[in-house]
Design an enzyme around this catalytic site. Structure first.
Site, PDB file in Angstrom:
ATOM      1  N   LYS A 114     100.390  35.417  14.386  1.00 31.51           N
ATOM      2  CA  LYS A 114      99.765  36.689  14.761  1.00 31.51           C
ATOM      3  C   LYS A 114      98.371  36.329  15.256  1.00 31.51           C
ATOM      4  O   LYS A 114      97.472  36.029  14.453  1.00 31.51           O
ATOM      5  CB  LYS A 114      99.652  37.610  13.546  1.00 31.51           C
ATOM      6  CG  LYS A 114     100.969  38.195  13.109  1.00 31.51           C
ATOM      7  CD  LYS A 114     100.766  39.030  11.856  1.00 31.51           C
ATOM      8  CE  LYS A 114     102.090  39.505  11.317  1.00 31.51           C
ATOM      9  NZ  LYS A 114     102.051  39.746   9.887  1.00 31.51           N
TER      10      LYS A 114
ATOM     11  N   TYR B  93      76.137  44.968  54.431  1.00 30.35           N
ATOM     12  CA  TYR B  93      76.796  44.872  53.124  1.00 30.35           C
ATOM     13  C   TYR B  93      75.776  44.347  52.107  1.00 30.35           C
ATOM     14  O   TYR B  93      74.811  43.678  52.469  1.00 30.35           O
ATOM     15  CB  TYR B  93      77.975  43.894  53.200  1.00 30.35           C
ATOM     16  CG  TYR B  93      79.136  44.421  54.026  1.00 30.35           C
ATOM     17  CD1 TYR B  93      80.311  44.837  53.420  1.00 30.35           C
ATOM     18  CD2 TYR B  93      79.042  44.505  55.422  1.00 30.35           C
ATOM     19  CE1 TYR B  93      81.386  45.332  54.172  1.00 30.35           C
ATOM     20  CE2 TYR B  93      80.101  44.999  56.177  1.00 30.35           C
ATOM     21  CZ  TYR B  93      81.262  45.406  55.543  1.00 30.35           C
ATOM     22  OH  TYR B  93      82.307  45.892  56.279  1.00 30.35           O
TER      23      TYR B  93
ATOM     24  N   CYS C 161      73.185  29.397  35.929  1.00 26.11           N
ATOM     25  CA  CYS C 161      73.650  29.533  34.553  1.00 26.11           C
ATOM     26  C   CYS C 161      73.469  28.235  33.759  1.00 26.11           C
ATOM     27  O   CYS C 161      73.491  28.250  32.527  1.00 26.11           O
ATOM     28  CB  CYS C 161      75.115  29.964  34.542  1.00 26.11           C
ATOM     29  SG  CYS C 161      75.407  31.345  35.657  1.00 26.11           S
TER      30      CYS C 161
HETATM   31  P1  FAD Z   1      70.994  34.872  43.108  1.00 27.16           P
HETATM   32  O1  FAD Z   1      72.040  33.934  42.679  1.00 27.16           O
HETATM   33  O2  FAD Z   1      69.784  35.004  42.281  1.00 27.16           O
HETATM   34  O3  FAD Z   1      70.596  34.490  44.582  1.00 27.16           O
HETATM   35  C1  FAD Z   1      69.653  35.231  45.287  1.00 27.16           C
HETATM   36  C2  FAD Z   1      68.929  34.300  46.238  1.00 27.16           C
HETATM   37  O4  FAD Z   1      68.383  35.073  47.241  1.00 27.16           O
HETATM   38  C3  FAD Z   1      67.768  33.587  45.573  1.00 27.16           C
HETATM   39  O5  FAD Z   1      67.915  32.182  45.674  1.00 27.16           O
HETATM   40  C4  FAD Z   1      66.545  34.077  46.335  1.00 27.16           C
HETATM   41  O6  FAD Z   1      65.589  33.061  46.522  1.00 27.16           O
HETATM   42  C5  FAD Z   1      67.155  34.513  47.622  1.00 27.16           C
HETATM   43  N1  FAD Z   1      66.369  35.565  48.321  1.00 27.16           N
HETATM   44  C6  FAD Z   1      65.884  36.709  47.771  1.00 27.16           C
HETATM   45  N2  FAD Z   1      65.265  37.432  48.708  1.00 27.16           N
HETATM   46  C7  FAD Z   1      65.349  36.739  49.866  1.00 27.16           C
HETATM   47  C8  FAD Z   1      64.901  36.965  51.172  1.00 27.16           C
HETATM   48  N3  FAD Z   1      64.240  38.065  51.466  1.00 27.16           N
HETATM   49  N4  FAD Z   1      65.125  36.037  52.091  1.00 27.16           N
HETATM   50  C9  FAD Z   1      65.823  34.909  51.808  1.00 27.16           C
HETATM   51  N5  FAD Z   1      66.272  34.642  50.579  1.00 27.16           N
HETATM   52  C10 FAD Z   1      66.055  35.540  49.618  1.00 27.16           C
HETATM   53  N6  FAD Z   1      75.421  35.037  34.859  1.00 27.16           N
HETATM   54  C11 FAD Z   1      76.597  34.876  34.205  1.00 27.16           C
HETATM   55  O7  FAD Z   1      77.550  35.583  34.512  1.00 27.16           O
HETATM   56  N7  FAD Z   1      76.725  33.938  33.233  1.00 27.16           N
HETATM   57  C12 FAD Z   1      75.707  33.134  32.851  1.00 27.16           C
HETATM   58  O8  FAD Z   1      75.854  32.294  31.987  1.00 27.16           O
HETATM   59  C13 FAD Z   1      74.463  33.302  33.495  1.00 27.16           C
HETATM   60  N8  FAD Z   1      73.405  32.545  33.139  1.00 27.16           N
HETATM   61  C14 FAD Z   1      72.237  32.685  33.808  1.00 27.16           C
HETATM   62  C15 FAD Z   1      71.159  31.884  33.465  1.00 27.16           C
HETATM   63  C16 FAD Z   1      69.960  32.004  34.119  1.00 27.16           C
HETATM   64  C17 FAD Z   1      68.816  31.164  33.720  1.00 27.16           C
HETATM   65  C18 FAD Z   1      69.835  32.937  35.184  1.00 27.16           C
HETATM   66  C19 FAD Z   1      68.547  33.062  35.914  1.00 27.16           C
HETATM   67  C20 FAD Z   1      70.893  33.742  35.536  1.00 27.16           C
HETATM   68  C21 FAD Z   1      72.097  33.630  34.854  1.00 27.16           C
HETATM   69  N9  FAD Z   1      73.186  34.423  35.178  1.00 27.16           N
HETATM   70  C22 FAD Z   1      74.369  34.280  34.516  1.00 27.16           C
HETATM   71  C23 FAD Z   1      73.085  35.462  36.212  1.00 27.16           C
HETATM   72  C24 FAD Z   1      73.623  34.941  37.544  1.00 27.16           C
HETATM   73  O9  FAD Z   1      72.982  33.770  37.853  1.00 27.16           O
HETATM   74  C25 FAD Z   1      73.400  35.980  38.589  1.00 27.16           C
HETATM   75  O10 FAD Z   1      74.129  37.123  38.234  1.00 27.16           O
HETATM   76  C26 FAD Z   1      73.859  35.547  39.944  1.00 27.16           C
HETATM   77  O11 FAD Z   1      73.233  34.359  40.318  1.00 27.16           O
HETATM   78  C27 FAD Z   1      73.537  36.639  40.963  1.00 27.16           C
HETATM   79  O12 FAD Z   1      73.850  36.225  42.234  1.00 27.16           O
HETATM   80  P2  FAD Z   1      73.064  36.792  43.497  1.00 27.16           P
HETATM   81  O13 FAD Z   1      73.642  36.141  44.675  1.00 27.16           O
HETATM   82  O14 FAD Z   1      73.051  38.257  43.426  1.00 27.16           O
HETATM   83  O15 FAD Z   1      71.581  36.331  43.264  1.00 27.16           O
END
Ligand code: FAD
Length: 822
Positions: free
Chosen positions: A436, A281, A44
């Protein structure tokens, strides 16, 4: 035997699950695979590093693999991509990017948190090196290095979602001219159009080029630059392009392992975050969740949700049963100087789901108006018509937006109604809020609507109001009315309403509006209690109407090699044509809503000498446009308007009227002598007068001899008169309704016919024309001498008529370039 948990993905959901697992089970064997080089980084914060707000790279790394190992005893394996899941053997296959080796690892429980990838459609030319997406740290460095080294002049951002707009702001901070192209008719999808309109106007004021309802069709890398061809036919030349059109859940690995996907394409999970395989999960951006309000399956790629779900998955694995109860989509984004926040459902989803809802718009100051720095925020509340259950909210402003939105988000989670929201006791002291709170105000407004204390209409209803059966009343002050109103509205300021009820017909529907809705509400309460049958108040007032009905896009303001004039006020130095002023008067109009700052400016300018400079500070967001319009109208020079520290600062030079080609010098006032009391001639006089007033001319109508009858009240007024006066009074028509035609009157049938035809053709009646004239500020002067001769007393004339003599008339005529005798 210790529990062995394998986690795929080492950022928001994955790292959160890993840390929670360790806190719950010190003996567990936890392995976290991350295909990239970094774990637990601040996605973020990435746009802000590009913009230079976050200065040090290290700040983006919330956790390093080493620290995660040391603190949590987690086996973190970076550069390790899980390429296959074999559920029946409880194995994952891992590709180690550093060594090029592929190996397998067993698990007891597996948590998938692979996130979502930016959508990059297969458009011609999409592989150009000038086209970027932003998801992780390497993407961030690529963009930042490009900006640092290549110093791009113009960036085209395709997609106006959160990431697109954050990048727009941060590239703009770096001096790049930014163009945003969005397929929808508004930016930030979860917002409604009318609230997004605030964002559009703000972006326009910043000089951001904005194309709405258009899309990138293809790209052509020209070596020196890139051409972005839009579906609408334009070609935009730029140095770089950012694709920010959304993300797609990384569900391929899960699908290949035979795990079920939901209808949205996300991994299907139950409320315990379990996939279709009970030992696997899944959490975060990759999963499909239930919308808390509608219950529908949705994708909600938000960091807070990923973190919560990671924790819930860990809890359930460790035997602490916990359910994920759905996602509201509570989110917030900074767009230049404003904060935009939303939670729950928007109108689009409520309509799609067939929900019977109502909405209210309120604009309240962020804190007590008398304490410096108060600045309005706009709240849109969506609630069910039946019980008033809160279904969604959107809040936009400069200060305190996050707190208000979070209160409403909490209320939605608790299943509260607008009646509950009214009762919330929220913290108050002048620097923070008002007695308010804006949230209470939004709730009061909503519950007034549901309790039928105030019937409302919305900005989009205005176009369909049948004007022949209704009256549209602007209850703001004449100064506000003068700065712009809804076409056809009559100005009856709230404070004059009780005395001017005779101007409001009881047989018509009454549509009222003010600036933000409050004065309109008071006015509608007065009229409802006076027995008017249909009285409606414009929700959000003229402010919401004006924002939503303005032009939203901002096209063609840049050329690649020269920047064309845009529609924002550009600061420019005093240009030396006689501005030798060394006196600057400072005026603080912060906390005042329109027309307060304009009225104060007007009063301050009056007491200044020509050439002197006035610096006005105002927090009303409408001030930027209002002061522009006011300076244009008055001929004073607007040197600059800046926005800093939650307030606008306008620098104005008082201009000599001749230098400003002002009204006085041009002498373009109009005067009309109304001598006749023929209906047709009276109509013609008022049509001309109203037309001239609409063009901004000062108009004086001088009623003499028979013309005075047009202004007589229809009912007999008890006044002392001599015999001759009484006879005259009886013989002459009493008021506009008694006038005859100059030709073909046919004992009054002709006059009736003319009225009938005018009504059919939607032409205002003479009575409406008189009301309009008053509302337009036209001076109605009754000739003193003629009144004396004809025995007409002031009390017999309608309200608002001045008594004057020849000198009054000649004084006005000297300022005029047109004088009619009718
Ligand atoms: P991620 O945090 O994306 O992590 C997934 C990780 O899994 C990645 O690092 C990837 O490399 C790894 N991966 C994928 N496949 C594999 C595999 N097969 N083997 C090993 N590793 C793997 N959300 C907000 O609520 N507020 C914000 O202000 C906000 N700003 C954002 C700004 C940007 C530029 C971005 C890109 C996103 C933003 N988000 C924001 C969204 C937020 O970052 C995501 O919702 C959150 O990071 C999701 O978490 P996650 O664990 O699902 O995925």
């Amino acid at each position: 035997m210790s529990l062995k948990v394998v986690i795929v993905g080492g950022v928001a959901g994955g790292a959160s699950a890993a840390a929670r697992l360790r806190r719950l089970d010190e003996g567990a064997d936890i392995i976290m695979f991350e295909k990239g080089e970094h774990i637990s980084f601040a996605n973020c914060g990435l746009p802000y590093y590009i913009g230079g707000v976050i200065k040090e790279k290290e700040k983006l790394l919330v956790q390093t693999p080493e620290n995660m190992r040391k603190r949590f005893n987690i086996d973190v394996r970076i550069n390790s991509e899980v390429t296959r899941i074999i559920p029946d053997k409880k194995l994952v296959e891992v590709f180690d990017r550093a060594s090029g080796r592929t190996y397998t690892e067993t698990y007891d429980k597996l948590i998938l948190s692979p996130g979502a990838e930016p959508v990059k459609p297969k458009l011609p030319g999409i592989d150009s090196e000038r086209i970027f997406t932003l998801r992780n740290i390497p993407d961030t460095y690529r963009i930042k290095d490009y900006v640092d080294e290549m110093k791009p002049r113009r960036a085209v951002i395709v997609g106006a979602g959160f990431i697109g707009l954050e990048l727009a702001e941060n590239l703009y901070r770096r001096g790049v001219k930014v163009t945003v192209v969005e397929l929808a008719d508004h930016v930030i999808g979860p917002l409604d159009y009318d609230m997004a309109a605030i964002v559009h106007q703000h972006m326009k004021s910043k000089g951001v080029e904005l194309y709405l309802k258009d899309a990138a069709k293809s790209f052509k890398d020209e070596g020196c630059c890139i051409n972005v061809e839009l579906a609408g036919g334009r070609t935009l030349k730029a140095d770089m392009v950012i694709m920010g059109i959304g993300v797609r859940p990384e569900s391929r690995l899960a699908a290949e392992a035979g795990l079920k996907l939901g209808t949205t394409g996300g991994i299907l999970v139950d409320e315990y975050m379990r996939t279709s395989d009970p030992d696997i999960y899944a959490v975060g951006d990759a999963v499909e969740v239930r919308d808390f309000v509608s219950g529908n399956p949705v994708l909600m790629p938000l960091a807070g949700l990923a973190n919560k779900q990671g924790r819930i998955a860990a809890n359930n694995i460790c035997g602490l049963e916990e359910k994920f109860t759905g996602a509201q989509g509570t989110s917030i984004v900074k767009v230049f100087d404003i904060t935009v926040a939303m939670t729950g459902n928007n109108e689009k989803s409520l309509r799609k789901n067939g929900v019977d809802y109502e909405k209210s718009f309120t604009h309240s100051p962020s804190h007590a108006g008398y304490y410096p720095g108060a600045i309005p925020m706009s709240i849109k509340l969506l609630f069910s018509k039946k019980e008033g259950k809160i279904l969604g909210a959107q809040v936009i402003g400069y200060e305190g937006v996050d707190k208000r939105l979070d209160v409403i988000a909490t209320a939605i989670r608790a299943g509260m109604t607008v009646y509950d929201l009214e009762k919330l006791e929220l913290a108050y002291a002048p620097p923070y809020s008002s007695a308010k709170d804006p949230v209470n105000i939004a709730a009061y407004t909503a519950s007034n609507i549901l309790r039928k204390l105030c019937n409302i209409f919305h900005w989009h209803d205005v176009a369909s109001i049948d004007r022949s059966k209704s009256m549209l009343i602007d209850v703001r002050t004449p100064a506000e009315f003068d700065l712009g109103t809804i076409e056809g509205a009559v100005n009856i300021p709230l404070d004059e309403l009780r005395d001017r009820l005779n101007e409001i017909p009881k047989d018509k529907d009454i549509y009222i509006f003010c600036q933000v809705g409050l004065r309109g509400y008071i006015a509608s309460r007065i009229l409802m209690q006076k027995g008017y049958r249909t009285v409606k108040n414009l929700s959000g007032g003229y402010k919401t109407y004006q924002l939503a009905t303005q032009k939203q896009s901002n096209e063609d303001i840049y050329r690649y090699d020269e920047i064309r004039e845009d529609d924002s006020v550009k600061p420019s130095a005093c240009d030396g044509d006689g501005c030798k002023a060394d006196v600057v008067i400072q005026l603080d109009a912060c906390g005042l809503q329109c027309p307060g700052p304009i009225m104060q400016t007007y009063n301050a300018i009056k007491s200044m000498n020509y050439g002197e400079l006035l610096e006005v500070k105002a927090s009303d967001p409408a001030f930027r446009e209002d002061i522009k319009a006011w300076c244009e109208r008055t001929g004073n020079r607007l040197i600059s308007v800046k926005f800093e520290n939650n307030a606008f600062t306008a620098l104005i030079r008082k201009e000599k009227q001749e230098a400003a080609k002002g009204m006085a010098e041009r002498k373009n006032d109009k005067t009309i002598i109304v001598f006749s009391n023929d209906l047709d001639k009276a109509i013609a006089s008022f049509i001309i007068a109203n037309g001239a007033a609409a063009m901004g001319r000062k108009v004086t109508m001088f009623f003499t001899f028979w013309g005075l009858n047009i202004l007589r009240k229809p009912d007999k007024v008890k006044v002392n008169k001599d015999l001759l006066g009484k006879m005259f009074g009886m013989m002459m028509p009493r008021g506009s309704k008694k006038l005859s035609l100059s030709k073909m009157n046919m004992g009054g049938i002709g006059a009736k016919m003319i009225r009938f035809i005018m009504n059919k053709k939607n032409i205002a009646s003479i009575e409406d024309l008189i009301l309009q004239a008053k509302a337009n500020g036209i001076r109605l002067v009754a000739c003193n001498m003629s009144m004396d001769v004809m025995g007409i007393r002031k009390e017999e004339l309608v309200d608002g008529v001045e008594i004057g003599g020849v000198a009054t008339f000649l004084g006005c005529a000297e300022e005029s370039d047109m004088n009619l005798f009718i």
